[in-house]
Design an enzyme around this catalytic site. Structure first.
Site, PDB file in Angstrom:
ATOM      1  N   HIS A 107       0.841  -1.200   0.000  1.00  0.00           N
ATOM      2  CA  HIS A 107       0.000   0.000   0.000  1.00  0.00           C
ATOM      3  C   HIS A 107       0.870   1.242   0.000  1.00  0.00           C
ATOM      4  O   HIS A 107       1.985   1.236   0.519  1.00  0.00           O
ATOM      5  CB  HIS A 107      -0.953   0.018   1.201  1.00  0.00           C
ATOM      6  CG  HIS A 107      -0.277  -0.195   2.524  1.00  0.00           C
ATOM      7  ND1 HIS A 107       0.083  -1.440   2.970  1.00  0.00           N
ATOM      8  CD2 HIS A 107       0.114   0.672   3.481  1.00  0.00           C
ATOM      9  CE1 HIS A 107       0.663  -1.334   4.161  1.00  0.00           C
ATOM     10  NE2 HIS A 107       0.709  -0.055   4.485  1.00  0.00           N
ATOM     11  N   HIS A 149       0.695   5.112   1.305  1.00  0.00           N
ATOM     12  CA  HIS A 149      -0.002   6.119   2.100  1.00  0.00           C
ATOM     13  C   HIS A 149       0.000   7.428   1.309  1.00  0.00           C
ATOM     14  O   HIS A 149       1.060   7.856   0.823  1.00  0.00           O
ATOM     15  CB  HIS A 149       0.738   6.386   3.409  1.00  0.00           C
ATOM     16  CG  HIS A 149       0.814   5.224   4.355  1.00  0.00           C
ATOM     17  ND1 HIS A 149      -0.011   5.106   5.444  1.00  0.00           N
ATOM     18  CD2 HIS A 149       1.616   4.136   4.378  1.00  0.00           C
ATOM     19  CE1 HIS A 149       0.288   3.999   6.116  1.00  0.00           C
ATOM     20  NE2 HIS A 149       1.280   3.394   5.483  1.00  0.00           N
TER      21      HIS A 149
HETATM   22  P1  5GP Z   1       1.788   0.290   7.433  1.00  0.00           P
HETATM   23  O1  5GP Z   1       2.112   0.427   8.904  1.00  0.00           O
HETATM   24  O2  5GP Z   1       1.771  -1.172   7.038  1.00  0.00           O
HETATM   25  O3  5GP Z   1       2.613   1.125   6.521  1.00  0.00           O
HETATM   26  O4  5GP Z   1       0.330   0.878   7.277  1.00  0.00           O
HETATM   27  C1  5GP Z   1      -0.820   0.192   7.597  1.00  0.00           C
HETATM   28  C2  5GP Z   1      -1.896   1.231   7.741  1.00  0.00           C
HETATM   29  O5  5GP Z   1      -3.138   0.566   7.674  1.00  0.00           O
HETATM   30  C3  5GP Z   1      -1.863   1.984   9.072  1.00  0.00           C
HETATM   31  O6  5GP Z   1      -1.738   3.379   8.828  1.00  0.00           O
HETATM   32  C4  5GP Z   1      -3.183   1.619   9.737  1.00  0.00           C
HETATM   33  O7  5GP Z   1      -3.777   2.705  10.421  1.00  0.00           O
HETATM   34  C5  5GP Z   1      -4.031   1.181   8.561  1.00  0.00           C
HETATM   35  N1  5GP Z   1      -5.005   0.151   8.896  1.00  0.00           N
HETATM   36  C6  5GP Z   1      -4.783  -0.961   9.649  1.00  0.00           C
HETATM   37  N2  5GP Z   1      -5.904  -1.709   9.721  1.00  0.00           N
HETATM   38  C7  5GP Z   1      -6.845  -1.050   9.000  1.00  0.00           C
HETATM   39  C8  5GP Z   1      -8.220  -1.332   8.708  1.00  0.00           C
HETATM   40  O8  5GP Z   1      -8.803  -2.340   9.116  1.00  0.00           O
HETATM   41  N3  5GP Z   1      -8.875  -0.426   7.944  1.00  0.00           N
HETATM   42  C9  5GP Z   1      -8.272   0.716   7.472  1.00  0.00           C
HETATM   43  N4  5GP Z   1      -9.020   1.539   6.743  1.00  0.00           N
HETATM   44  N5  5GP Z   1      -6.978   1.004   7.721  1.00  0.00           N
HETATM   45  C10 5GP Z   1      -6.274   0.132   8.478  1.00  0.00           C
END
Ligand code: 5GP
Ligand code: ZN
Length: 135
Positions: free
Chosen positions: A101, A103
């Site tokens: 993903h 951001h």
């Molecule tokens: P990472 O830490 O892997 O770069 O980002 C994961 C992101 O996914 C985090 O910013 C977190 O807030 C978001 N996230 C985690 N679980 C969920 C979910 O169930 N729904 C949504 N919409 N975002 C999520």
């Protein structure tokens, strides 16, 4: 194509709720539940890929193009003054959800955000209102 244990695959399949703001043939974008700033969204490929090292080139291209589209939308609809695109690849780089993903983090002149941020759950009504503004 999809991983039964992956929360983002479940969102893509409609099995988990999300505030979806943009989609195309290859990608989907939805609001982050713990937004770093107003309008923080995540863009993901529909096809499951663990991270930057595994994603297929055409899905990577489509995801980055969708992120560019959203960057324009947050500027036009939310008045963002700038945008940070962020991708974390691997736990050592703070990846917590292992479905690639990007951001899209709108930035507002003088906002207090410092990266990396400490995620905290956002207000669901506020997120829903912002999602509506982005659609
Ligand atoms: P990472 O830490 O892997 O770069 O980002 C994961 C992101 O996914 C985090 O910013 C977190 O807030 C978001 N996230 C985690 N679980 C969920 C979910 O169930 N729904 C949504 N919409 N975002 C999520
Ligand atoms: Zn997945």
């Amino acid at each position: 194509m999809s991983d039964p244990d992956c929360i983002f695959c479940k969102i893509i399949a409609g099995e988990l709720p999300a505030q979806i703001v943009d989609q195309d043939e290859r990608t989907i974008a939805f609001m982050d539940i713990s937004p770093a700033t107003r309008g923080h969204t995540l863009v993901v490929p529909r096809r499951h890929a663990r991270d930057l090292l595994e994603i297929e080139p055409e899905d990577l291209e489509a995801t980055i193009l969708a992120a560019q589209r959203l960057a324009r939308t947050v500027r036009d609809r939310l008045g963002a003054d700038g945008v940070n695109l962020l991708n974390s690849c691997g736990s050592a780089a703070w990846q917590t959800v292992f479905h690639f993903h990007v951001h899209v983090i709108p930035r507002y002149a003088g906002d207090p955000l410092r990266l990396p941020w400490t995620p905290a759950p956002g207000d669901a009504d506020e997120i829903a209102k912002t999602a509506q503004a982005l659609r």
